[in-house]
Design an enzyme around this catalytic site. Sequence first.
Site, PDB file in Angstrom:
ATOM      1  N   ARG A   1     -12.246  -8.367   3.837  1.00 53.32           N
ATOM      2  CA  ARG A   1     -10.886  -8.674   3.385  1.00 53.32           C
ATOM      3  C   ARG A   1     -10.739  -8.340   1.901  1.00 53.32           C
ATOM      4  O   ARG A   1      -9.671  -7.948   1.444  1.00 53.32           O
ATOM      5  CB  ARG A   1     -10.535 -10.141   3.672  1.00 53.32           C
ATOM      6  CG  ARG A   1      -9.146 -10.539   3.210  1.00 53.32           C
ATOM      7  CD  ARG A   1      -8.515 -11.670   4.027  1.00 53.32           C
ATOM      8  NE  ARG A   1      -9.419 -12.716   4.432  1.00 53.32           N
ATOM      9  CZ  ARG A   1      -9.962 -13.634   3.627  1.00 53.32           C
ATOM     10  NH1 ARG A   1      -9.659 -13.636   2.336  1.00 53.32           N
ATOM     11  NH2 ARG A   1     -10.782 -14.542   4.094  1.00 53.32           N
TER      12      ARG A   1
ATOM     13  N   TYR B   1      15.569  -0.382   5.141  1.00 53.59           N
ATOM     14  CA  TYR B   1      14.851  -0.725   6.358  1.00 53.59           C
ATOM     15  C   TYR B   1      15.186  -2.161   6.785  1.00 53.59           C
ATOM     16  O   TYR B   1      15.111  -3.087   5.979  1.00 53.59           O
ATOM     17  CB  TYR B   1      13.348  -0.549   6.112  1.00 53.59           C
ATOM     18  CG  TYR B   1      12.527  -0.923   7.305  1.00 53.59           C
ATOM     19  CD1 TYR B   1      12.584  -0.169   8.465  1.00 53.59           C
ATOM     20  CD2 TYR B   1      11.720  -2.054   7.294  1.00 53.59           C
ATOM     21  CE1 TYR B   1      11.852  -0.525   9.581  1.00 53.59           C
ATOM     22  CE2 TYR B   1      10.987  -2.409   8.404  1.00 53.59           C
ATOM     23  CZ  TYR B   1      11.062  -1.646   9.545  1.00 53.59           C
ATOM     24  OH  TYR B   1      10.340  -2.011  10.646  1.00 53.59           O
TER      25      TYR B   1
ATOM     26  N   ASP C   1      10.527   2.099  -2.440  1.00 51.55           N
ATOM     27  CA  ASP C   1       9.944   2.365  -1.124  1.00 51.55           C
ATOM     28  C   ASP C   1       9.987   3.878  -0.923  1.00 51.55           C
ATOM     29  O   ASP C   1      11.048   4.467  -0.776  1.00 51.55           O
ATOM     30  CB  ASP C   1      10.768   1.629  -0.055  1.00 51.55           C
ATOM     31  CG  ASP C   1      10.150   1.748   1.341  1.00 51.55           C
ATOM     32  OD1 ASP C   1       9.498   2.778   1.613  1.00 51.55           O
ATOM     33  OD2 ASP C   1      10.347   0.830   2.157  1.00 51.55           O
TER      34      ASP C   1
ATOM     35  N   LYS D   1       4.331   5.716   8.928  1.00 52.33           N
ATOM     36  CA  LYS D   1       5.259   6.823   9.119  1.00 52.33           C
ATOM     37  C   LYS D   1       4.576   8.158   8.754  1.00 52.33           C
ATOM     38  O   LYS D   1       3.668   8.569   9.446  1.00 52.33           O
ATOM     39  CB  LYS D   1       6.531   6.562   8.318  1.00 52.33           C
ATOM     40  CG  LYS D   1       7.085   5.123   8.460  1.00 52.33           C
ATOM     41  CD  LYS D   1       7.549   4.807   9.861  1.00 52.33           C
ATOM     42  CE  LYS D   1       7.821   3.329  10.102  1.00 52.33           C
ATOM     43  NZ  LYS D   1       8.724   2.673   9.184  1.00 52.33           N
TER      44      LYS D   1
HETATM   45  C1  LIG Z   1       8.976   1.348   8.798  1.00 52.48           C
HETATM   46  C2  LIG Z   1       9.386   1.082   7.408  1.00 52.48           C
HETATM   47  C3  LIG Z   1       8.945  -0.071   6.740  1.00 52.48           C
HETATM   48  C4  LIG Z   1       8.083  -1.107   7.412  1.00 52.48           C
HETATM   49  O1  LIG Z   1       6.832  -0.609   7.708  1.00 52.48           O
HETATM   50  P1  LIG Z   1       5.901  -1.135   8.927  1.00 52.48           P
HETATM   51  O2  LIG Z   1       4.697  -0.287   8.766  1.00 52.48           O
HETATM   52  O3  LIG Z   1       6.657  -0.922  10.186  1.00 52.48           O
HETATM   53  O4  LIG Z   1       5.647  -2.576   8.658  1.00 52.48           O
HETATM   54  C5  LIG Z   1       9.326  -0.229   5.421  1.00 52.48           C
HETATM   55  N1  LIG Z   1      10.120   0.668   4.796  1.00 52.48           N
HETATM   56  C6  LIG Z   1      10.571   1.770   5.426  1.00 52.48           C
HETATM   57  C7  LIG Z   1      11.439   2.732   4.679  1.00 52.48           C
HETATM   58  C8  LIG Z   1      10.225   2.011   6.744  1.00 52.48           C
HETATM   59  O5  LIG Z   1      10.687   3.110   7.355  1.00 52.48           O
END
Ligand SMILES: *Cc1c(COP(=O)(O)O)cnc(C)c1O
Length: 382
Positions: free
Chosen positions: A50, A102, A174, A199
Amino acid sequence: MTLKKSFETIAVSGISGGDEATGAISFPIYQAATFKHHGLNNSTGYDYARAQNPTREEAEKTLAVLEGGKSAIGFSSGVAAITACIHLFKSGDHIILSDDLYGGTYRLFDDIFRDFGLEATFIDTTDTQNILNSLKENTKAILIETPSNPMMKVTDIRAVAEITKENGLLLIVDNTFLTPYYQRPLELGADLVVHSGTKFLGGHHDLLAGFIVANDEEILQKLRRIHMSTGATLSPFDSWLILRGIKTLHIRLERSQENTIKIAKFLERNPKVEKVYYVGLENFEGYEVNKGQSTGFGATLSFRVKDKELIPKILERVKIIRFAESLGGVETLITYPITQTHSEIPEDIKKRLGVDEYLLRLSVGIENIDDLIKDLENAIGK
Ligand SMILES: *Cc1c(COP(=O)(O)O)cnc(C)c1O
């Protein structure tokens, strides 16, 4: 003399170029939860997974360099990374966020952490005047997505960074949609970059991952402590899959983007389509600002159809394109934001943004472009 390596070269080989000890080209998966000590006060530097794991560290170091940051921290999902950012704040603090973002990020701020006394304001950050109007005594940070999800609105990162610097706030970006291959927010003045590694970084719709990248050592130390204490850390195998995904990030993105541009132009010409939202279209609102801060447009677009009766038909008729949530993989996916990714955004915000029964989002993969266009043409009609 040390050669300054380029993005693609670092992406392919990772930070260490494989395993020193054995010469293995692929970095090993250290599938270990705990590590033996040589003696009292004599740790190898690894105690418990961890806190530290070599495979995770390889993924973190590789992404940090690609993002132009000092360090990265690997989480078990994107929302876990965003949650760690939230733990930097305390009850009574106020955060300003993009209103088009998101759905899971919205839920964290508006539901989960509102109960802990965190105040959140969701505004259109493409206009910096809105940000200035929303600043309060207790404002501590601004969190933006650019291009945003799903309306592809572009926020000027440098302009927001000026505001955050002047007011002593943190700027969190982000960067999931463009990835460091196309956009490096830290170089534009952001303090923290967050990712859903699920992603484009992973790239194959087969893992969940999240990252925070930063330069400031004091913030990084706080975040590492939060990471280790709250426990949503990235597993060794998923760290390895991320390293594996990053190796082809640049070629996947380039091909996906090439396909996306062609699909955007096809949709623009289709009489059943009312509007296409894609930063790669020269007539699109955010085109110039996006060009000034990134080197690409990415592979996500949204489009609005004229007749909402067409939506269920499109979702049933697509054969190559899959009707599924998520984005950023080699497979093309189609999403219906109003009931899927953005179901939890309040009606008034959805209405203001245009996230309605007419809107679909595409994440374009690397399949043959003629096949994809034929699939869409068959699903939408001519
Ligand atoms: C999918 C997504 C998230 C969240 O990510 P997870 O891996 O599904 O927890 C956050 N920001 C954006 C822009 C996303 O497309």
